[in-house]
Write an enzyme that holds these catalytic residues in place. Sequence first.
Site, mmCIF file in Angstrom:
data_model
loop_
_atom_site.group_PDB
_atom_site.id
_atom_site.type_symbol
_atom_site.label_atom_id
_atom_site.label_comp_id
_atom_site.label_asym_id
_atom_site.label_seq_id
_atom_site.Cartn_x
_atom_site.Cartn_y
_atom_site.Cartn_z
ATOM 1 N N SER A 29 44.043 -28.972 -8.494
ATOM 2 C CA SER A 29 43.784 -28.828 -9.931
ATOM 3 C C SER A 29 45.073 -28.513 -10.680
ATOM 4 O O SER A 29 45.348 -29.062 -11.752
ATOM 5 C CB SER A 29 42.761 -27.715 -10.186
ATOM 6 O OG SER A 29 41.490 -28.082 -9.743
ATOM 7 N N ARG A 33 47.747 -31.274 -13.141
ATOM 8 C CA ARG A 33 48.147 -30.888 -14.500
ATOM 9 C C ARG A 33 49.655 -30.704 -14.609
ATOM 10 O O ARG A 33 50.270 -31.121 -15.602
ATOM 11 C CB ARG A 33 47.401 -29.601 -14.890
ATOM 12 C CG ARG A 33 45.900 -29.810 -15.089
ATOM 13 C CD ARG A 33 45.117 -28.507 -14.958
ATOM 14 N NE ARG A 33 43.720 -28.611 -15.401
ATOM 15 C CZ ARG A 33 42.737 -29.091 -14.643
ATOM 16 N NH1 ARG A 33 42.995 -29.517 -13.414
ATOM 17 N NH2 ARG A 33 41.497 -29.130 -15.118
ATOM 18 N N GLY A 100 38.442 -37.872 -10.085
ATOM 19 C CA GLY A 100 37.903 -37.741 -11.435
ATOM 20 C C GLY A 100 38.847 -36.992 -12.355
ATOM 21 O O GLY A 100 38.942 -37.296 -13.551
ATOM 22 N N ARG A 128 30.746 -42.064 -11.420
ATOM 23 C CA ARG A 128 30.784 -40.760 -12.087
ATOM 24 C C ARG A 128 30.841 -40.929 -13.606
ATOM 25 O O ARG A 128 31.500 -41.838 -14.127
ATOM 26 C CB ARG A 128 31.973 -39.946 -11.583
ATOM 27 C CG ARG A 128 31.841 -39.636 -10.106
ATOM 28 C CD ARG A 128 32.990 -38.838 -9.561
ATOM 29 N NE ARG A 128 32.998 -37.487 -10.103
ATOM 30 C CZ ARG A 128 33.935 -36.586 -9.811
ATOM 31 N NH1 ARG A 128 34.928 -36.917 -9.005
ATOM 32 N NH2 ARG A 128 33.881 -35.379 -10.333
ATOM 33 N N ASP A 319 33.059 -25.702 -7.301
ATOM 34 C CA ASP A 319 33.520 -26.388 -6.101
ATOM 35 C C ASP A 319 33.145 -25.653 -4.824
ATOM 36 O O ASP A 319 33.229 -26.223 -3.732
ATOM 37 C CB ASP A 319 35.041 -26.588 -6.151
ATOM 38 C CG ASP A 319 35.453 -27.650 -7.147
ATOM 39 O OD1 ASP A 319 34.619 -28.515 -7.472
ATOM 40 O OD2 ASP A 319 36.608 -27.616 -7.603
ATOM 41 N N LYS A 346 28.971 -35.152 -9.023
ATOM 42 C CA LYS A 346 30.291 -35.002 -8.411
ATOM 43 C C LYS A 346 30.567 -36.234 -7.547
ATOM 44 O O LYS A 346 29.964 -37.293 -7.748
ATOM 45 C CB LYS A 346 30.343 -33.695 -7.605
ATOM 46 C CG LYS A 346 30.333 -32.448 -8.491
ATOM 47 C CD LYS A 346 31.632 -32.333 -9.259
ATOM 48 C CE LYS A 346 31.774 -31.041 -10.008
ATOM 49 N NZ LYS A 346 33.076 -30.935 -10.695
ATOM 50 N N ARG A 392 34.008 -32.331 -0.056
ATOM 51 C CA ARG A 392 33.507 -30.954 0.025
ATOM 52 C C ARG A 392 32.223 -30.864 0.847
ATOM 53 O O ARG A 392 31.991 -29.879 1.551
ATOM 54 C CB ARG A 392 33.321 -30.369 -1.373
ATOM 55 C CG ARG A 392 34.639 -30.290 -2.138
ATOM 56 C CD ARG A 392 34.622 -29.273 -3.246
ATOM 57 N NE ARG A 392 35.736 -29.509 -4.157
ATOM 58 C CZ ARG A 392 36.987 -29.123 -3.940
ATOM 59 N NH1 ARG A 392 37.290 -28.477 -2.825
ATOM 60 N NH2 ARG A 392 37.934 -29.379 -4.818
#
Length: 433
Positions: A29, A33, A100, A128, A319, A346, A392
């Site tokens: 994550s 970014r 995503g 998605r 998550d 998801k 996951r």
Amino acid sequence: MPRAEVEAARTVSSATRVAGELAVPGDKSIAHRALMLAALAQGESWVHGLPEGEDVLATVACLRGLGANIQRSGRTARIRGAGLSSFATPHGDLDCANSGTTMRLLLGLLAGSAISATLDGDASLRRRPMDRVIEPLRSMGARIEAREGRAPVSVTGTSLQGRRHALAIASAQVKSALLLAGLSASGPTTVVEPAPTRDHTERLLRAMGTDVTATADGVVVRPLHQPLRPIELAVPGDFSSAAFWMAAAALRPGWSVIIGDVGLNPTRTAFLALLRSMGAEVKIEGPSADIEPRGMLTVTGQRLRAIALGAADVAAAIDEIPALLVLATQAEGVTTIEGAGELRVKESDRIATMADGLRRMGAIVEERPDGVSVHGPAALHGATVESQGDHRVAMALAVAALVASGPTTIEGADCVAVSYPNFFAQLQELSHE
């Protein structure tokens, strides 16, 4: 072009003990970014500790496709940013693979640019929903086309107007996409969330000199009047990846795992409170003060008890819910989860896929449209279960296999490469027969 679905299976045996110390991949994550914002900055940025999973590789490839100068050496990237105006219309589609985050954040980034691009992905990503990003971006003036709100998505950069967005569903990806669009809009952009979500984008924007504030009314970003400052960032270990080892340790009294240098951003660590509520022992050393706090976690198993989660709990630990469902099978009582409809959109329908896998292993699981109940403790047994290509889910079912009698085969398990390529190697090191 969408990639072929991964089919390889993995078999996991039961463990008599789980113990050890390990590090997890860098937080994807944060990495997504940091790479995007570094490409927007003016000057040379360094990002260390990048995860080697396919999701972050997709972001690197997309940014390079837009003309960004990114050089990688191992887990370090040097990004020579030259601002949004330096981006060029790519040759061909930008392949977001299974990510995503890559697709949604790039839509926000490119909406106010001067270029056109089409973003596509694999079969899972094409299923998605992207409307939740597309519609608020369109309200700012963005020109975006997508059939039935799904990939492939075409964006033609144009001038944007800042807006106040009240999100119906708490989503860090949607919030981040709108904040990124707000950087090139005229006037402020405000994002109001029904529940707080991870704040990695806001932390990085502040560190890079942006006027972004959290107010009583929401998160407000004002347009850039000067380029973003370059950054040097060490990405901490991914908390959501670490959650699988925490869950493994918590499954049995006396099992214990130490996880070093893991991200401890307070918007990400709700799972620790849930673990404690269930009875596990959690010890935190740190966190260090930085853009992103980090430290060491030790989780030791105790007798588990059932808990009840509401929508705010789910949003804060979205998550980690697959791992928590595994714990629920070994907890005394009925664990209930409400307000979890987001899990159905998801990488797979995580409620249905986890319920199916755990039922095959002997658990008593009841599904609802927006939630699930798990009766425990259950004596799990080995079975053949399906990941549905969801990293996951594959990791959560592998953790469940540690307390099952007999081996468990997880179909499509190599999808873990999306976020955690060496997961099964580390699982073998930690679990003792």
